[in-house]
Design an enzyme around this catalytic site. Sequence first.
Site, PDB file in Angstrom:
ATOM      1  N   ARG A   1       0.826  -1.219   0.000  1.00  0.00           N
ATOM      2  CA  ARG A   1       0.000   0.000   0.000  1.00  0.00           C
ATOM      3  C   ARG A   1       0.856   1.263   0.000  1.00  0.00           C
ATOM      4  O   ARG A   1       0.592   2.199  -0.745  1.00  0.00           O
ATOM      5  CB  ARG A   1      -0.947   0.020   1.198  1.00  0.00           C
TER       6      ARG A   1
ATOM      7  N   ASN B   1      -6.244  -2.642   2.614  1.00  0.00           N
ATOM      8  CA  ASN B   1      -6.245  -4.094   2.746  1.00  0.00           C
ATOM      9  C   ASN B   1      -7.683  -4.570   2.902  1.00  0.00           C
ATOM     10  O   ASN B   1      -8.510  -3.889   3.521  1.00  0.00           O
ATOM     11  CB  ASN B   1      -5.458  -4.535   3.982  1.00  0.00           C
TER      12      ASN B   1
END
Length: 92
Positions: free
Chosen positions: A20, A38
């Site tokens: 990320r 997520n």
Amino acid sequence: MKQQRVRILVSGNVQGVFFRQALKVVAKKNNVSGWVRNLKDRRVEAVFEGDSKSISSVIEWARVGPANSRIDDIEVINEEFKNEFSTFEVLY
């Protein structure tokens, strides 16, 4: 340049490997806004808005990911452009 909005779902070893954070850097470098998070099923979901060439560059990066990741599959879903974001954020 055509503005576009795309949602991606990335499967593989993509959590706990700085996916990320690295995606945020790549998105900002390409002037793409949106977010990444997520999912409980161990995938990563991201939404991008920007010009189509820049979004393509970010998606191509996501197909490889950062050093410790392993990408098994990436689903790309085109959505209606909304001009909804001014930055790119990691959601928690």
